[in-house]
Write an enzyme that holds these catalytic residues in place. Structure first.
Site, short mmCIF file in Angstrom:
data_model
loop_
_atom_site.label_atom_id
_atom_site.label_comp_id
_atom_site.label_asym_id
_atom_site.label_seq_id
_atom_site.Cartn_x
_atom_site.Cartn_y
_atom_site.Cartn_z
N ASP A 19 17.09 -4.24 32.24
CA ASP A 19 16.31 -4.89 33.30
C ASP A 19 15.47 -3.89 34.10
O ASP A 19 15.97 -2.90 34.63
CB ASP A 19 17.28 -5.60 34.24
N SER B 150 11.52 -8.39 35.26
CA SER B 150 12.61 -9.33 35.05
C SER B 150 12.04 -10.76 35.02
O SER B 150 11.08 -11.00 34.30
CB SER B 150 13.68 -9.14 36.14
#
Length: 289
Positions: free
Chosen positions: A165, A40
């Site tokens: 993600d 991320s």
């Protein structure tokens, strides 16, 4: 060059402003570890570390958030995401754009760089390495995929696969697992939540299962996120007790992951930078410098 220690960077969207303070310190001090992994926003910090770009490392989580194309609810309604990921990761990184990526330095480096993302159909955690990123577009789209927060950002399609993600993966967003699989036994780890933080269960399970009805693996992973994240942190702190990990962790409450106010982000960056300066002698000692 440090070859026996992995640099492991947690995500957390704009909480990466704190991490950027350490990244800039490592760049300024010319402390080079040959393996860095990020998930991320940690993948953005990792990319800036590999290119040794201190300006970009800071700007990515401070001034860039003021860019009118950065995102917001208007962007979300238009289907581009609360964080306008195509602009943030692909367009802004081009030469001459708002946040140009130093491709020449990246291409000339032989450091290993790992980026983690979550495959929405299979539920697998996928880690890409340098060999998977022979072009600038390969790099920025994988950082985008790793950073695509559920619901708030559109998933990213790569090579026929759909990714969200990487924080939904087995490690809970802290890529310790791939560092260990790559053979490392010492770790410099940058977390974005305080030492006493314990992640709570996600909640809203019905909503997520309806929203991701075509991708039940995503909803399953969201239900497991807290358990996985807390387990990885517990393992890290145990490694720290054993002298195998140096854990750089905020000493005060971090900013929210959606923070965009420049003064707040600048303060978060300063917290990370000043803490890194204070801890630099201990970090050097851990790294054997």
């Amino acid at each position: 060059m440090i070859t026996d220690t992995a640099l492991v960077l947690e995500g957390g969207a704009m909480r990466g402003s704190f991490s950027a303070g350490l990244v800039v310190t490592l760049i300024e001090e010319q402390i080079r570890l040959d393996w860095v992994g990020g998930i991320s926003s940690g993948s953005t910090n990792a990319s800036n570390y590999v290119t040794r770009d201190a300006w970009r490392a800071k700007a990515s989580f401070t001034t860039f958030a003021q860019d009118p194309q950065f995102g917001g609810w208007g962007s979300f309604v238009r289907g581009k995401g609360f964080f306008n990921s195509r602009y943030i990761y692909q367009e802004s990184g081009l030469p001459g754009a708002a946040l140009p990526f130093d491709w020449d330095t990246f291409a000339a480096s032989d450091d290993e760089w790992r980026i983690g993302a979550f495959e929405a159909t299979t539920g697998e955690t996928v880690y890409w390495g340098r060999k998977d990123m022979p072009t600038l577009l390969d790099v920025v789209t994988r950082v985008q995929a790793s950073s695509s927060m559920p619901v708030l950002m559109p998933p990213v399609k790569l090579d026929g696969h759909l990714y969200v993600d990487g924080a939904l993966g087995e490690s809970g967003g802290i890529p310790l697992d791939i560092a260990e699989r790559d053979g490392y036994e010492k770790f410099l780890v940058v977390l974005t939540q305080p030492r006493d933080y314990v992640k709570s269960e996600q909640g809203h399970d019905r909503f997520f299962r309806a929203y991701y009805r075509k991708y039940p693996a995503v909803a399953d992973a969201m239900a497991l996120r807290a358990k996985r994240y807390n387990a990885t942190r517990e393992r890290l702190f145990e490694l720290e007790k054993q002298g195998k990990a140096y854990v750089f962790v905020p000493t005060r409450d971090p900013v929210s992951n959606g923070e965009r106010r420049l003064d707040v982000l600048e303060a978060s960056y300063r917290d990370g930078y000043e803490q890194a300066q204070r801890e630099l002698p201990a970090i050097r000692e851990f790294l054997g410098l």
